[in-house]
Design an enzyme around this catalytic site. Sequence first.
Site, short mmCIF file in Angstrom:
data_model
loop_
_atom_site.label_atom_id
_atom_site.label_comp_id
_atom_site.label_asym_id
_atom_site.label_seq_id
_atom_site.Cartn_x
_atom_site.Cartn_y
_atom_site.Cartn_z
N ASP A 213 0.83 -1.19 0.00
CA ASP A 213 0.00 0.00 0.00
C ASP A 213 0.88 1.25 0.00
O ASP A 213 2.11 1.16 0.03
CB ASP A 213 -0.90 -0.04 1.25
CG ASP A 213 -2.31 0.45 0.94
OD1 ASP A 213 -2.46 1.28 0.03
OD2 ASP A 213 -3.25 0.02 1.64
N ASP B 186 -11.26 2.06 -2.36
CA ASP B 186 -11.60 0.74 -1.80
C ASP B 186 -13.06 0.39 -2.07
O ASP B 186 -13.95 1.24 -1.94
CB ASP B 186 -11.45 0.74 -0.27
CG ASP B 186 -10.01 0.66 0.18
OD1 ASP B 186 -9.10 0.74 -0.66
OD2 ASP B 186 -9.81 0.51 1.40
#
Length: 405
Positions: free
Chosen positions: A157, A218
């Site tokens: 990430d 997301d």
Amino acid sequence: MKLLLALILLLGIQNVNCMNNGLARTPPMGWMDWERFRCNVDCGNDPLNCIGEKLFQQIADHMAKDGYKDAGYEYVCIDDCWMSMERDANGKLYGNSTRFPSGIKALADYVHSKGLLLGIYGDYGTKTCMGYPGSLNHLQVDAQTLTEWGVDYFKMDACHADPTDLNDGFPKFTNFLNMTGSPIVFSTTWPHHQIKHGIKPNYTLIGENCNLWRNYADIQDSWGSVTGIIDYYAKEHDTLAAAQGPGQWNDPDMLIIGDYGLSFDQSKAQMAMWAVFAAPLMMSNDLRTIKADAKEILLNKEVIAVNQDPLGKWEKRVIQKNKVEVWTKELYNKNYATVFLNRRTDGMPYSFSITLADMGYDTALDHYSLRDVFYHKPLGYYGINDTFTATINPSGVVMVTASSN
Ligand SMILES: *[C@@H]1O[C@H](CO)[C@@H](O)[C@H](O)[C@H]1NC(C)=O
Ligand SMILES: *[C@@H]1O[C@H](CO)[C@@H](O)[C@H](O)[C@H]1NC(C)=O
Ligand SMILES: *[C@@H]1O[C@H](CO)[C@@H](O)[C@H](O)[C@H]1NC(C)=O
């Protein structure tokens, strides 16, 4: 899978600029905890659902024995919140010892013993999104640790990272992964964190340095979230279609089929759209309690075959009319897959008619045999200028494949 690989080698399909680890020649398939289990670290009160080794062992058991592995789902992936809050005395990451008492290496061994592969998560910046240790200034030792544990897939990430540093930082990590000599699929959120800060992603560079990447926010447990992703992919079609191919994939995020947010028709719609996107198929659901109808969608071999087509082509939205969208993906050997996506909410199934030529099929061939991949039945032969009518449920899909021989 082996057969598919042989076919890919035979065809000599390869990109000029491509991640050089030879992995993920078709979109990776597996399971990842994040969307469904989040950062639940409360093993005291919620021992069955907290981020700990038990959860991943149980999911691996179900993937192996309930048909998921046979259908092609192979990676069991741990997302954020697995780490101890501090590195060890040697500066290495390690799993929280209350929740992963056997350690990550033992978990990798367990997953491998089921014939599956282990994925894990880290962050390029100073901290992970949830505040666990990041890899900045530890890139090489972290790559090394992954291979010591036998990890097969790494998601990196980019929270708590300088977005202007990513074009330097991620390739550095790719190089460290390469130096370990181990085959590790590399997944990132690189373009997403650039776009968020107004930086235009260089998809050539990204495709050379990772196997899959998230472009957009997301996924959440709702139809609105799924359609938001579909709309983003439609808007960015030309850029994203050019970026992707065997070994390098756009990642619209996890499948939420079997969770709380989607109806039966919407679940089929997510599966169908992710198939024509050639998206990684990472389920985020509870395979211990999943209902039979959701499981059937996830195990649909005909839809999975469209997703795993060796050409790895992206779909194209060929028409958008009366709130119906028609998306066609070219498959190997001049075959096609088409999804009719109904964005209407006015109760009744909606009939939509279109010629095969307008569906985007090659007009040099004069007929195709169509097949419904959710009802598993042949629909007969259609000439290229014949009209096909799909009757589509509200917020649902009809999905067909077309064979030219
Ligand atoms: C490392 O890079 C070389 C050169 O591009 C490539 O041939 C090799 O397969 C890579 N190894 C791994 C483990 O990714
Ligand atoms: C491990 O996780 C628990 C929560 O489940 C937390 O209370 C504890 O501080 C963590 N231990 C370390 C060493 O990070
Ligand atoms: C994008 O990356 C490629 C590959 O590294 C490079 O050749 C190209 O110059 C980059 N493009 C831009 C606009 O920076």
